[in-house]
Design a protein around this motif. Structure first.
Motif, mmCIF file in Angstrom:
data_model
loop_
_atom_site.group_PDB
_atom_site.id
_atom_site.type_symbol
_atom_site.label_atom_id
_atom_site.label_comp_id
_atom_site.label_asym_id
_atom_site.label_seq_id
_atom_site.Cartn_x
_atom_site.Cartn_y
_atom_site.Cartn_z
ATOM 1 N N ASN A 1 -45.686 20.321 57.461
ATOM 2 C CA ASN A 1 -46.471 19.145 57.103
ATOM 3 C C ASN A 1 -46.849 19.263 55.631
ATOM 4 O O ASN A 1 -47.625 20.140 55.268
ATOM 5 C CB ASN A 1 -47.748 19.062 57.945
ATOM 6 N N THR A 2 -46.292 18.380 54.802
ATOM 7 C CA THR A 2 -46.559 18.432 53.368
ATOM 8 C C THR A 2 -47.488 17.301 52.973
ATOM 9 O O THR A 2 -47.222 16.149 53.296
ATOM 10 C CB THR A 2 -45.239 18.323 52.574
ATOM 11 N N GLN A 3 -48.574 17.648 52.295
ATOM 12 C CA GLN A 3 -49.515 16.641 51.821
ATOM 13 C C GLN A 3 -49.699 16.817 50.314
ATOM 14 O O GLN A 3 -49.978 17.913 49.847
ATOM 15 C CB GLN A 3 -50.864 16.794 52.521
ATOM 16 N N SER A 4 -49.526 15.726 49.605
ATOM 17 C CA SER A 4 -49.758 15.772 48.162
ATOM 18 C C SER A 4 -51.065 15.034 47.878
ATOM 19 O O SER A 4 -51.262 13.909 48.314
ATOM 20 C CB SER A 4 -48.592 15.142 47.413
ATOM 21 N N VAL A 5 -51.947 15.714 47.150
ATOM 22 C CA VAL A 5 -53.277 15.179 46.864
ATOM 23 C C VAL A 5 -53.279 14.520 45.491
ATOM 24 O O VAL A 5 -52.909 15.133 44.498
ATOM 25 C CB VAL A 5 -54.330 16.307 46.935
ATOM 26 N N ASN A 6 -53.675 13.267 45.419
ATOM 27 C CA ASN A 6 -53.823 12.478 44.190
ATOM 28 C C ASN A 6 -52.510 12.162 43.473
ATOM 29 O O ASN A 6 -52.512 11.842 42.300
ATOM 30 C CB ASN A 6 -54.785 13.155 43.204
ATOM 31 N N PHE A 7 -51.374 12.318 44.142
ATOM 32 C CA PHE A 7 -50.091 11.899 43.573
ATOM 33 C C PHE A 7 -49.085 11.773 44.713
ATOM 34 O O PHE A 7 -49.327 12.221 45.824
ATOM 35 C CB PHE A 7 -49.590 12.886 42.513
ATOM 36 N N ASN A 8 -47.940 11.144 44.426
ATOM 37 C CA ASN A 8 -46.887 11.004 45.422
ATOM 38 C C ASN A 8 -45.763 11.990 45.113
ATOM 39 O O ASN A 8 -45.174 11.937 44.039
ATOM 40 C CB ASN A 8 -46.324 9.574 45.418
ATOM 41 N N ALA A 9 -45.474 12.867 46.063
ATOM 42 C CA ALA A 9 -44.390 13.838 45.891
ATOM 43 C C ALA A 9 -43.065 13.146 46.191
ATOM 44 O O ALA A 9 -42.966 12.373 47.141
ATOM 45 C CB ALA A 9 -44.594 15.016 46.831
ATOM 46 N N ASP A 10 -42.058 13.417 45.368
ATOM 47 C CA ASP A 10 -40.757 12.794 45.601
ATOM 48 C C ASP A 10 -40.005 13.536 46.710
ATOM 49 O O ASP A 10 -40.325 14.666 47.066
ATOM 50 C CB ASP A 10 -39.936 12.712 44.316
ATOM 51 N N LYS A 11 -39.000 12.883 47.251
ATOM 52 C CA LYS A 11 -38.221 13.399 48.380
ATOM 53 C C LYS A 11 -37.560 14.741 48.041
ATOM 54 O O LYS A 11 -37.485 15.633 48.880
ATOM 55 C CB LYS A 11 -37.163 12.347 48.767
ATOM 56 N N LYS A 12 -37.098 14.884 46.802
ATOM 57 C CA LYS A 12 -36.426 16.113 46.377
ATOM 58 C C LYS A 12 -37.365 17.320 46.480
ATOM 59 O O LYS A 12 -36.964 18.386 46.959
ATOM 60 C CB LYS A 12 -35.929 15.944 44.939
ATOM 61 N N LEU A 13 -38.619 17.139 46.055
ATOM 62 C CA LEU A 13 -39.601 18.218 46.117
ATOM 63 C C LEU A 13 -39.922 18.582 47.570
ATOM 64 O O LEU A 13 -39.970 19.758 47.927
ATOM 65 C CB LEU A 13 -40.880 17.816 45.380
ATOM 66 N N ILE A 14 -40.090 17.585 48.411
ATOM 67 C CA ILE A 14 -40.406 17.824 49.821
ATOM 68 C C ILE A 14 -39.248 18.538 50.511
ATOM 69 O O ILE A 14 -39.454 19.464 51.304
ATOM 70 C CB ILE A 14 -40.781 16.505 50.523
ATOM 71 N N ASP A 15 -38.010 18.131 50.214
ATOM 72 C CA ASP A 15 -36.833 18.797 50.784
ATOM 73 C C ASP A 15 -36.740 20.249 50.317
ATOM 74 O O ASP A 15 -36.395 21.143 51.093
ATOM 75 C CB ASP A 15 -35.550 18.056 50.407
ATOM 76 N N LYS B 1 -41.923 33.690 65.468
ATOM 77 C CA LYS B 1 -43.009 33.112 66.262
ATOM 78 C C LYS B 1 -43.928 32.185 65.453
ATOM 79 O O LYS B 1 -45.055 31.944 65.851
ATOM 80 C CB LYS B 1 -43.826 34.237 66.900
ATOM 81 N N VAL B 2 -43.442 31.680 64.333
ATOM 82 C CA VAL B 2 -44.243 30.764 63.512
ATOM 83 C C VAL B 2 -44.419 29.456 64.281
ATOM 84 O O VAL B 2 -43.441 28.863 64.740
ATOM 85 C CB VAL B 2 -43.563 30.514 62.150
ATOM 86 N N ILE B 3 -45.658 29.013 64.442
ATOM 87 C CA ILE B 3 -45.949 27.797 65.198
ATOM 88 C C ILE B 3 -45.763 26.564 64.318
ATOM 89 O O ILE B 3 -45.014 25.655 64.643
ATOM 90 C CB ILE B 3 -47.385 27.837 65.768
ATOM 91 N N SER B 4 -46.479 26.541 63.196
ATOM 92 C CA SER B 4 -46.389 25.394 62.287
ATOM 93 C C SER B 4 -46.836 25.827 60.896
ATOM 94 O O SER B 4 -47.371 26.911 60.723
ATOM 95 C CB SER B 4 -47.271 24.243 62.783
ATOM 96 N N SER B 5 -46.622 24.938 59.939
ATOM 97 C CA SER B 5 -47.096 25.232 58.588
ATOM 98 C C SER B 5 -47.550 23.942 57.914
ATOM 99 O O SER B 5 -46.954 22.884 58.105
ATOM 100 C CB SER B 5 -46.016 25.926 57.768
ATOM 101 N N ASP B 6 -48.616 24.064 57.166
ATOM 102 C CA ASP B 6 -49.165 22.947 56.394
ATOM 103 C C ASP B 6 -49.100 23.323 54.926
ATOM 104 O O ASP B 6 -49.500 24.417 54.545
ATOM 105 C CB ASP B 6 -50.616 22.679 56.779
ATOM 106 N N VAL B 7 -48.607 22.394 54.116
ATOM 107 C CA VAL B 7 -48.498 22.626 52.676
ATOM 108 C C VAL B 7 -49.311 21.560 51.955
ATOM 109 O O VAL B 7 -49.209 20.376 52.268
ATOM 110 C CB VAL B 7 -47.019 22.570 52.221
ATOM 111 N N TYR B 8 -50.133 21.996 51.007
ATOM 112 C CA TYR B 8 -50.941 21.081 50.206
ATOM 113 C C TYR B 8 -50.544 21.231 48.745
ATOM 114 O O TYR B 8 -50.531 22.333 48.207
ATOM 115 C CB TYR B 8 -52.435 21.388 50.374
#
Length: 100
Positions: free
Chosen positions: A4-18, A33-40
């Motif tokens: 789950n990628t969240q960008s704060v105060n800007f829009n991240a482009d598709k290339k960066l998210i990929d 055994k990694v359940i999930s990951s959150d990226v800010y």
């Protein structure tokens, strides 16, 4: 692994998210055994060149690993954070093996 990628105060482009998704997927090689990951992704309003903050929270059974890196680019921050998470996951896996 779902990232789950969240960008704060800007829009991240598709290339960066990929790019982030690809790097975070490599963590499955070290600990399955990694359940999930959150990226800010955050940008600080300073005159300093290193104003990009990459923060990742990886959930594993019974715990969560948090890494925060501040760099010139998000790609550099991603690489440093993933390297740090790799070390933490390897260490965790070794501890679990020692208990068996």
């Amino acid at each position: 692994m779902k990232v789950n990628t969240q960008s704060v105060n800007f829009n991240a482009d598709k290339k960066l998210i990929d790019f982030i998704q690809k790097r975070m997927d490599k963590l499955d090689l070290f600990y399955d055994k990694v359940i999930s990951s959150d990226v800010y992704l955050k940008v600080e309003n300073t005159s300093d060149k290193e104003n990009k903050i990459f923060e990742a929270r990886v959930s594993v059974p019974g715990d969560s690993l948090v890494v925060k890196k501040q760099c010139k680019t998000f790609e550099e921050g991603t690489d440093l954070a993933v390297a740090s998470l790799e070390r933490q996951l390897k260490k965790r896996k070794e501890k679990l093996r020692a208990h068996l």
